[in-house]
Design a protein around this motif. Structure first.
Motif, PDB file in Angstrom:
ATOM      1  N   VAL A 186     -16.300 -46.615 -51.436  1.00  0.00           N
ATOM      2  CA  VAL A 186     -17.513 -46.173 -50.729  1.00  0.00           C
ATOM      3  C   VAL A 186     -17.737 -47.120 -49.556  1.00  0.00           C
ATOM      4  CG1 VAL A 186     -19.920 -45.467 -50.987  1.00  0.00           C
ATOM      5  CG2 VAL A 186     -18.444 -45.590 -52.984  1.00  0.00           C
ATOM      6  N   GLU A 187     -18.041 -46.577 -48.375  1.00  0.00           N
ATOM      7  CA  GLU A 187     -18.161 -47.420 -47.175  1.00  0.00           C
ATOM      8  C   GLU A 187     -19.436 -47.086 -46.413  1.00  0.00           C
ATOM      9  OE1 GLU A 187     -17.773 -46.657 -43.678  1.00  0.00           O
ATOM     10  OE2 GLU A 187     -17.817 -48.763 -43.112  1.00  0.00           O
ATOM     11  N   LEU A 188     -20.163 -48.126 -46.028  1.00  0.00           N
ATOM     12  CA  LEU A 188     -21.348 -47.938 -45.176  1.00  0.00           C
ATOM     13  C   LEU A 188     -21.452 -49.117 -44.221  1.00  0.00           C
ATOM     14  CD1 LEU A 188     -23.975 -46.336 -44.527  1.00  0.00           C
ATOM     15  CD2 LEU A 188     -25.137 -47.833 -46.131  1.00  0.00           C
ATOM     16  N   ASP A 189     -21.524 -48.805 -42.954  1.00  0.00           N
ATOM     17  CA  ASP A 189     -21.708 -49.843 -41.922  1.00  0.00           C
ATOM     18  C   ASP A 189     -20.730 -51.009 -42.063  1.00  0.00           C
ATOM     19  OD1 ASP A 189     -23.751 -48.492 -40.622  1.00  0.00           O
ATOM     20  OD2 ASP A 189     -25.294 -49.338 -41.918  1.00  0.00           O
ATOM     21  N   GLY A 190     -19.478 -50.705 -42.337  1.00  0.00           N
ATOM     22  CA  GLY A 190     -18.443 -51.735 -42.393  1.00  0.00           C
ATOM     23  C   GLY A 190     -18.323 -52.429 -43.744  1.00  0.00           C
ATOM     24  N   GLU A 191     -19.270 -52.178 -44.638  1.00  0.00           N
ATOM     25  CA  GLU A 191     -19.212 -52.799 -45.963  1.00  0.00           C
ATOM     26  C   GLU A 191     -18.626 -51.771 -46.938  1.00  0.00           C
ATOM     27  OE1 GLU A 191     -23.083 -53.923 -47.293  1.00  0.00           O
ATOM     28  OE2 GLU A 191     -22.376 -54.605 -49.250  1.00  0.00           O
ATOM     29  N   ASN A 192     -17.709 -52.194 -47.805  1.00  0.00           N
ATOM     30  CA  ASN A 192     -17.227 -51.220 -48.772  1.00  0.00           C
ATOM     31  C   ASN A 192     -17.129 -51.774 -50.185  1.00  0.00           C
ATOM     32  OD1 ASN A 192     -14.502 -52.352 -48.874  1.00  0.00           O
ATOM     33  ND2 ASN A 192     -14.357 -51.562 -46.773  1.00  0.00           N
ATOM     34  N   HIS A 193     -17.240 -50.863 -51.133  1.00  0.00           N
ATOM     35  CA  HIS A 193     -17.125 -51.183 -52.562  1.00  0.00           C
ATOM     36  C   HIS A 193     -16.204 -50.151 -53.184  1.00  0.00           C
ATOM     37  CE1 HIS A 193     -20.399 -54.074 -52.578  1.00  0.00           C
ATOM     38  NE2 HIS A 193     -21.119 -53.209 -51.858  1.00  0.00           N
ATOM     39  N   GLN A 194     -15.566 -50.543 -54.287  1.00  0.00           N
ATOM     40  CA  GLN A 194     -14.744 -49.544 -54.944  1.00  0.00           C
ATOM     41  C   GLN A 194     -14.935 -49.572 -56.460  1.00  0.00           C
ATOM     42  OE1 GLN A 194     -10.855 -51.018 -53.540  1.00  0.00           O
ATOM     43  NE2 GLN A 194     -10.291 -51.090 -55.716  1.00  0.00           N
ATOM     44  N   THR A 195     -14.718 -48.401 -57.043  1.00  0.00           N
ATOM     45  CA  THR A 195     -14.834 -48.315 -58.506  1.00  0.00           C
ATOM     46  C   THR A 195     -13.596 -48.938 -59.131  1.00  0.00           C
ATOM     47  OG1 THR A 195     -13.734 -46.181 -58.499  1.00  0.00           O
ATOM     48  CG2 THR A 195     -16.125 -46.156 -58.382  1.00  0.00           C
ATOM     49  N   ALA A 196     -13.706 -49.255 -60.397  1.00  0.00           N
ATOM     50  CA  ALA A 196     -12.537 -49.776 -61.109  1.00  0.00           C
ATOM     51  C   ALA A 196     -11.525 -48.641 -61.274  1.00  0.00           C
ATOM     52  CB  ALA A 196     -12.969 -50.291 -62.480  1.00  0.00           C
ATOM     53  N   LYS A 197     -10.290 -49.008 -61.381  1.00  0.00           N
ATOM     54  CA  LYS A 197      -9.277 -47.970 -61.573  1.00  0.00           C
ATOM     55  C   LYS A 197      -9.318 -47.535 -63.046  1.00  0.00           C
ATOM     56  CE  LYS A 197      -6.719 -49.989 -57.864  1.00  0.00           C
ATOM     57  NZ  LYS A 197      -5.523 -50.677 -57.360  1.00  0.00           N
ATOM     58  N   PRO A 198      -9.474 -46.262 -63.299  1.00  0.00           N
ATOM     59  CA  PRO A 198      -9.702 -45.822 -64.680  1.00  0.00           C
ATOM     60  C   PRO A 198      -8.406 -45.711 -65.492  1.00  0.00           C
ATOM     61  CG  PRO A 198      -9.724 -43.970 -63.225  1.00  0.00           C
ATOM     62  CD  PRO A 198      -9.473 -45.160 -62.373  1.00  0.00           C
ATOM     63  N   ASN A 199      -8.617 -45.684 -66.788  1.00  0.00           N
ATOM     64  CA  ASN A 199      -7.467 -45.564 -67.680  1.00  0.00           C
ATOM     65  C   ASN A 199      -7.162 -44.121 -68.003  1.00  0.00           C
ATOM     66  OD1 ASN A 199      -7.114 -48.344 -67.885  1.00  0.00           O
ATOM     67  ND2 ASN A 199      -8.840 -48.452 -69.341  1.00  0.00           N
ATOM     68  N   PHE A 200      -8.184 -43.267 -67.901  1.00  0.00           N
ATOM     69  CA  PHE A 200      -7.975 -41.882 -68.319  1.00  0.00           C
ATOM     70  C   PHE A 200      -7.869 -40.981 -67.089  1.00  0.00           C
ATOM     71  CE2 PHE A 200     -10.392 -44.025 -71.598  1.00  0.00           C
ATOM     72  CZ  PHE A 200      -9.508 -43.913 -72.655  1.00  0.00           C
TER      73      PHE A 200
END
Ligand SMILES: [Fe+2]
Length: 839
Positions: A186-200
């Protein structure tokens, strides 16, 4: 370029390299970043930072800094700085506590302009250390540089608030082998975060919440869905959201569709700062919307004009029928639009010319707007130029004395009343003082005046538009040289049972006081336009035009006398009923705080207590404590002073006419046409004019009746119509609507809050266009009136001579005012008084 040889070979690949965007021009970013020992201003991680003696900011300078959140001290030396390439290099020369094996770090920061308002920062370093040490410090270093770029961006773009994004799940990903293993960035105004990579795989549930600072008004929130693969991850799809579609504190859950039928389920919540309800548009978006809305407004007016001409004429009948508004009671109106009353092509083309003059003046609006800083109130000046003169009010609207001057010389001189007893003063204001005098003393000295906007009290604010029913208390301020002027004692906006806040000019909340004044002007605008201008001028006179047509033969002297004062009134009223106060899609619904239905209701409320003779010029003044002799002591009330000259001249004119037509009272009573005319106007099923005499039994009554009608159709309307430009053209001076109320609390409000409350560009453009259109000069004035020229040339000439004298008198007065640097008053010059209500 400033340079010193460095030990590091920076031609080698950097150990760490981070790029990021700062939303500001490169000159500004470089100016902030450039000083070597001054980073604490924009990056708040430092506890201390100082240059070593001799503390000169040049190549070779050494800065030493410590951190707020860790016990570490670092010294760095500036080794080169180039103002043309916007590059700065420094090396670390000391670190405490030290990291074993770390021999040194050289860092380079380089800036590149991407656009006039965006700068790309490349922040990289070269670490001299064994690879194990390098890999250990690489991640925190990269994060540190990213934080630095964020801090720079934050400095130029302070946070507008928070955006909280909760990613619930991804659904319906395409089946494949090996299975998709998705995660989301997810990205907003140059800042981004990401979810953990799932197992399922296939259907993934995250329930991850990320919090972003909203730094720009761009409002684009991006989602990228990735497939975590062996080797490099691949992009499955992207989707973005416009945060302008969200409201503050109102979370929304959405399914965002990706390509290939997949979707992500997200919840977005905004917590905006500064009391705003939604993310403001960017300047570019705002300009685009405004220009489009403005052209829609202009086209709307043109379409309506055309429609009326083509479709709405009814055939001419010997008698015009009366019709009633859906709201009761209201002044009667004509049924349909008699063909003879349609506005002529000449008149319509003059109105069209006015619209074109406005449109041409606004062609350069965008360029003119660009010359003002974003959010500047002076930007309202951008509407003027080209064909539209620049009103002086753009500079003076904030002055208290100008605000008060408009009560007696402005667009609405009908509100102010003399205060004769303390009971008239709102309770919360009775202990106040002005020029060292209490309220009772001011009353005794005839120096206290009140404006009571009670007509607005029954109505409610709706659709994000706010208004009050205020009280404004003003006093006659003594100046040097025996001069006086009106000035503000206090404003009360609300009418609560309990405590009502009072706003005074000398309070320590200047912005609250200014906002209170703006609300008073907005309230005044509602009453002026709906009640006085539309209701008690335009609509009130219509039944008189109908009755005159129906009951008086064309060759009757009274018909000849009155007809010029009804010219185009029915046509213009019809147009207003199709546009400004139409039952569907009325222009005043969104542009006036009161809205159309409540505005019409205010006319109806006023009509309940209306009385024909009490609406005459002297009676209206008397009801508010003013007379011809100026026993009230108020100076500069030019509406009153010039108005009496005109009122008396009209009285002479009607008296001469009546005396020439009738030998005595009995002859008036014996005239069947005049009696039928009076009866029709008084009849509740026909003219329904409250207080109109059903029988006219004397020369004097007939003369006074005619005087009252002519005043209403000419000077009264002119005084409250033609000053539209400039007074309402400047939306700052008389906003037709406001988007904010006065916030509760003791603290002063910000200038930004006031700016956000004022009419947006669309509404400001509408005010400007309407005022320019309505101030279109009439082609027939009291100075060139000659309906009796053939029958009674002596009466016609006597009236013309009196008009000439009045004109000279007012011109002489205005000359003196101009010489004294004061605004003149020209609205009741005979040559400026339209003979009828025709605009
Ligand atoms: Fe008008």
């Amino acid at each position: 370029m400033e340079e010193e040889r460095t030990m590091t070979d920076i031609t080698k690949q950097a150990t760490v390299q981070v790029k990021g965007i700062v939303n500001a021009p490169i000159e500004d970013v470089w100016k902030l970043y450039r000083p070597f020992g001054e980073m604490t201003q924009w990056w708040h991680i430092y506890k201390t930072m100082e240059l070593a003696p001799p503390a000169e900011d040049k190549v070779g300078a050494i800065r030493t800094f410590s951190f707020k959140d860790r016990n570490m001290t670092i010294s760095e030396q500036l080794i080169s700085r180039d103002d043309t390439t916007h590059t700065l290099e420094y090396k670390m020369i000391k670190m405490e506590p030290s990291i074993p094996g770390l021999d040194g770090i050289t860092t380079r920061v380089q800036m590149r302009s991407i656009s006039a308002v965006q700068t790309e920062i490349t922040w990289c370093n070269w670490v001299m250390a064994p690879s194990v040490v390098c890999s250990m410090i690489k991640a925190p270093q990269a994060q540190g540089y990213r934080d630095g770029i964020t801090a720079l961006n934050r400095f130029f773009n302070p946070s507008l608030g928070k955006v909280i994004v909760t990613l619930a799940s991804i659904k319906d990903l395409p089946h494949s082998f090996p299975p998709v293993n998705p995660y989301v960035i997810v990205e907003l105004d140059g800042e981004n975060h990401q979810t953990a990579k799932p197992n399922f795989p296939y259907s993934s549930t995250f329930n991850d919440t990320f919090e972003f600072e909203l730094l720009s008004r761009k409002g684009s929130l991006g989602f990228g869905v990735m497939d975590s693969c062996l080797g490099s991850d691949s992009l499955i799809g992207t989707v973005s959201l416009d945060l302008h579609d969200f409201e503050n504190d109102k979370p929304k859950t959405l399914e965002l569709a990706l390509d290939q039928g997949a979707s992500i389920s997200v919840t977005i919540e905004m917590e905006l700062n500064n009391d705003i309800d939604a993310l403001p548009l960017t300047d570019k978006q705002q300009q685009f919307v405004s220009l489009k809305e403005m052209s829609d407004t202009i086209n709307g007016v043109k379409d309506k004009l055309q429609k009326i001409v083509l479709n709405l004429l009814v055939e001419e009948k010997p008698r015009w029928e009366y019709d009633s508004y859906p709201v009761h009671p209201m002044p009667k109106m004509v049924k349909g639009l008699p063909r003879s009353q349609a506005l002529s092509p000449h008149k319509l083309s003059r109105m069209g010319e006015r619209v074109l003059e406005f449109s041409f003046s606004e062609l350069e609006l965008k360029q003119r707007l660009a010359e003002y800083p974003a959010g500047s109130l002076k930007a309202y000046g951008a509407f003027f130029g080209g064909y539209l003169p620049v009103p002086e009010l753009l500079e003076s609207w904030q002055d208290d004395s100008e605000f008060c001057r408009q009560l007696i010389q402005g667009l609405n001189p009908l509100m102010i009343e003399a205060v004769n007893s303390i009971e008239q003063v709102p309770e919360a204001m009775r202990e106040l003082e002005a020029q060292g005098k209490g309220m009772s003393e001011l009353i005794a000295d005839k120096r206290l005046f009140l404006v009571d906007y009670k007509e607005l009290a029954p109505f409610k604010c709706e659709d994000g538009k706010f208004f009050y029913a205020p009280y404004l208390l003003v006093y006659k301020q003594q100046l040097a040289n025996n001069d006086t002027r009106l000035n503000v004692v206090a404003i009360q906006l609300e009418r609560n049972e309990g405590i009502n806040p009072i706003y005074t000019p000398d309070s320590n909340q200047p912005n609250r006081f200014m906002f209170a004044k703006i609300h008073v002007q907005c309230a005044d605008n509602q009453i002026h336009q709906f009640l006085y201008h539309l209701g008690l001028a335009h609509l009130a006179i219509e039944s008189m035009a109908i009755a005159t047509h129906n009951s008086l033969p064309k060759e009757h002297i009274i018909s000849k006398l009155l007809t010029p004062h009804f010219q185009d009134t029915i046509g213009i009223n019809f147009l207003a009923r199709q546009t400004l106060v139409a039952e569907q899609g009325a222009i005043t619904q969104s542009t006036f705080a009161l809205g159309t239905a409540q505005g019409v209701q205010m006319v109806s409320n006023g009509w309940k207590t209306y009385d024909f003779f009490k609406s005459s010029f002297p009676e209206q003044l008397k009801a508010r404590g003013f007379d011809e002799e100026m026993s009230d002591g108020l100076q500069g009330y030019y509406y009153r002073e010039d108005g009496y000259l005109i009122w008396n001249a009209i009285g002479n004119y009607t008296s001469n006419t009546v005396k020439s037509a009738y030998s005595d009272d009995a002859a008036v009573l014996a005239d069947p046409a005049v009696q039928a005319w009076a009866k029709e106007l008084a009849d509740p099923d026909m003219g329904a004019m409250p207080g109109f005499p059903a029988e006219i039994n004397s020369l004097e009554l007939l003369s006074h009746t005619l005087q009252t009608i002519i005043w209403m159709g000419s000077a009264f309307h002119s005084a409250i119509n033609f000053p539209q430009f400039p007074y309402t053209a400047v939306a700052l001076n008389r906003p037709a609507t406001l988007a904010k109320k006065m916030p509760e609390g003791e603290q002063d409000i910000s200038a930004k809050y006031i700016a956000a409350a004022l009419p947006n560009q669309k509404n400001a453009a509408f005010q400007c266009l309407l005022s320019w259109m309505l101030a279109m000069p009439s082609e027939t004035s009291l100075a060139n009136l000659d309906p009796l020229e053939n029958d009674h040339p002596e009466i016609s000439q006597a009236f013309a001579a009196e008009m000439k004298q009045i004109s000279e008198k007012i011109h002489a007065r205005n000359k003196q005012l101009s010489a004294a640097g004061k605004p003149d008053y020209s609205y009741l010059l005979p040559e400026n008084i339209a003979a009828s209500i025709n605009i």
